[in-house]
Design a protein around this motif. Sequence first.
Motif, PDB file in Angstrom:
ATOM      1  N   GLU A   6      -5.332  -9.419  -2.689  1.00 39.15           N
ATOM      2  CA  GLU A   6      -4.775  -7.993  -2.416  1.00 39.15           C
ATOM      3  C   GLU A   6      -3.690  -7.841  -3.172  1.00 39.15           C
ATOM      4  O   GLU A   6      -2.442  -7.787  -2.666  1.00 39.15           O
TER       5      GLU A   6
ATOM      6  N   GLU B  45       2.295   4.134  -8.545  1.00 39.47           N
ATOM      7  CA  GLU B  45       1.150   3.400  -8.505  1.00 39.47           C
ATOM      8  C   GLU B  45       1.247   2.526  -9.938  1.00 39.47           C
ATOM      9  O   GLU B  45       1.448   2.977 -10.749  1.00 39.47           O
ATOM     10  N   ARG B  46       1.094   1.108  -9.554  1.00 40.72           N
ATOM     11  CA  ARG B  46       1.084   0.151 -10.579  1.00 40.72           C
ATOM     12  C   ARG B  46      -0.014   0.000 -11.332  1.00 40.72           C
ATOM     13  O   ARG B  46      -1.207  -0.027 -10.774  1.00 40.72           O
TER      14      ARG B  46
ATOM     15  N   ARG C 206      -0.426  -2.174  -4.966  1.00 41.78           N
ATOM     16  CA  ARG C 206      -1.054  -0.921  -5.638  1.00 41.78           C
ATOM     17  C   ARG C 206       0.162   0.077  -5.676  1.00 41.78           C
ATOM     18  O   ARG C 206       0.054   0.712  -6.682  1.00 41.78           O
ATOM     19  N   TRP C 207       1.325  -0.127  -5.015  1.00 43.25           N
ATOM     20  CA  TRP C 207       2.530   0.834  -5.265  1.00 43.25           C
ATOM     21  C   TRP C 207       3.728   0.179  -5.219  1.00 43.25           C
ATOM     22  O   TRP C 207       3.986  -1.005  -4.503  1.00 43.25           O
TER      23      TRP C 207
ATOM     24  N   ALA D 231      -3.324  -4.676 -12.051  1.00 41.75           N
ATOM     25  CA  ALA D 231      -3.322  -5.697 -10.769  1.00 41.75           C
ATOM     26  C   ALA D 231      -2.721  -6.937 -11.203  1.00 41.75           C
ATOM     27  O   ALA D 231      -2.671  -7.295 -12.351  1.00 41.75           O
TER      28      ALA D 231
ATOM     29  N   THR E 132       0.837  -1.279   0.097  1.00 43.03           N
ATOM     30  CA  THR E 132       0.090  -0.046  -0.067  1.00 43.03           C
ATOM     31  C   THR E 132       0.925   1.305  -0.021  1.00 43.03           C
ATOM     32  O   THR E 132       1.971   1.063   0.183  1.00 43.03           O
ATOM     33  N   ARG E 133       0.367   2.264  -0.408  1.00 39.65           N
ATOM     34  CA  ARG E 133       1.126   3.630  -0.242  1.00 39.65           C
ATOM     35  C   ARG E 133       1.867   3.907   0.788  1.00 39.65           C
ATOM     36  O   ARG E 133       2.734   4.313   1.035  1.00 39.65           O
TER      37      ARG E 133
END
Length: 696
Positions: A648, A638-639, A651-652, A642, A614-615
């Motif tokens: 999960e 941010e990628r 995201r980063w 997915a 996560t960020r």
Amino acid sequence: MNPGAAYGEQGSLLEVPVVARTVRSPGVTDPVARVLVDGPLPHLDRPFDYLVRAEHADNAVVGSRVHVRFAGQDRQGFVCERRSTTEHPGELAPLRRAASPLPVLSPEVLQLCRAVAERYAGTLSDVLRLAVPPRHATTEKSVLEKDLGEPPALPEATDAPEGSAWAPYRAGPAFLEHLAIGESPRAAWSALPGPWQPAVAQAVRAVRASGRGALVVLPTTRDVDAVLAAIAEELPQEPVARLVADDGQARRYRAFLRVLLGQAQVVVGTRAAAFAPVQDLGLVAVIDDGDDALAEPRAPYPHARQVLLLRAEQSGAAVLIGGWSRTVEAHLLVERGWAQPLEAARELVRERAPRIEAPTELDLAREGPAAAARIPHPAWELAKRALQGAPVRGGPPVTPGPVLVQVPRSGYVPAVACAGCREPARCAQCHGPVGLGRAGSTPACQWCAHLAANWSCPECGASRLRSVRIGSDRTAEELGRAFPQVPVIVSGAKASHGIVETVDDKPRIVVATPGAEPVAEGGFAAALLLDASVMTTRPELWASSVAMQRWMAAAALVRSASAGGRVMLLGRPAPGPAQALVRWDPAGFAARELAERTELRFPPAARLAAVDGTRESVHSILGLIGEVPGLDVLGPVERSEAVPEQAEPARWRALVRTPLRHGGELTAALRRAAAVRSARKEPGSLRIQVDPADLW
């Protein structure tokens, strides 16, 4: 870690006074067992002291498995030390169980596991799970009760092999001689096309002549079986342990115990075998080290090649690394003088290799619009002549034989796009790629299997689809229509008949995905390598290297040029790997790749780690790394997509890198940062991966 160290409220590492005290337990010598507890928390990645009572004293030996109470749960661990004192101020908790006195974790393997954890910024408990297979009580009991007898006599030093398989290589015979007299040469091997297993078996025989053990790690089970057969022919009386995860828990554990007890000093296996407790190790070998099957998909994501290199440094063993192609990592060892190249003369390479062509659009211009076909006319003509044994361009007659067709993707049509605007079709449920499973089927998502019967393009509104990627099944269907009298076989993990191991020398067409190519009796008469751009245009940093490795693996199965063997590379490949394949020059290609990565400061020329999560968690780690010489931070960003099959996905991502000479400092800083974050109980997912395979 200092057992007197603790984490304060802000997560900083504090030193508290350490006072050693003597512990007594009735009837027990050295009643304190230092236990490496299997746990997921980085800040608890250290030994903990437990009390050994009389009923467990005989079984709780150094290296044995025990069960302890930890954080309110029963957990497994390994005894790494027995002593009479402890620095723990309170009362020691007793061991819950010590079922067996077998020291399954040897000191050498424990030292290796520590080095791997440090190299990959992971926890020791994660590495131990990879190194020591789960206990199988019934198997352990039967092995310990069985009279294993005396191991067979070692071959005399004078019985070292003459090295017929190594004679074509400039330094090949000298390599065997050094092994046979107990020395430890380190070599990066560029194997000639054709069978390489006899050369590996002769290297094993040479090191056994010196009384030392050998460890050979290979990408696949069928490679393991082929090397086992070659060793059995070279050393028919030598006990060899086969360590393959696919064998199941009982069989794998039995092989592990044979090695542990010294009843087998030769181990052949897949990536987990790199940790096998071989006694008096004299040779570590990893063949086809560019295969992605050698990269562990579980934390801390070590590569078998690097594990073996660390082990060779630790034990002073000889090293044999290579295969048909040469990886950039192996070439770095050569350039730095750590390893010496084992290569054949160029004249011999040209004699053994097939004739390889990579026609460009200009070469195919005379075909007109057909030049853009996936399989142009010259490729059809090559396949036809190879199946019929017809001479090429007035050459001598050749023996007809099977034709290999390598296709990068399995399935029928794994991806489709809008016929109007060419936008790739995506699933409305999970945004995965839409494809066709077979002829006439309804389009469906390749990730979640959701049917896309009423699909419409979100960009232009069109509802018609066109294929953009052709799989092995569709390719076999097209070839079957073109050659109706010729049998067509599909080989692949997802094929109806699975992976085909071997085929005879009769004319037939074999369509295979990379890594699933069978071995043909007498070699394939020809090979077509299709859709080359699918491999070379992938976004990963290593796309060209992987493409080169897979193309050479297929081309090496084809007959030599003097026997009429021909290979055609099709589908607009990148010029660099294509020309290297035409010249059969894996070392030159690896040198160019290494030069580019050195300039760009990417692995293996630099130490790089990817931090995914996560960020908040990524920013937290970056803030905790501290001062590292030469540290360079890229991101976080941010990628965009997915990752499939993850509940999960990250995201980063941030990339942190430093020069190789400071690589140990970077991984140590990442380990400390992860431990501090764990001690603070910060939320959010996080993954740290050193030298990631999916760097893009």
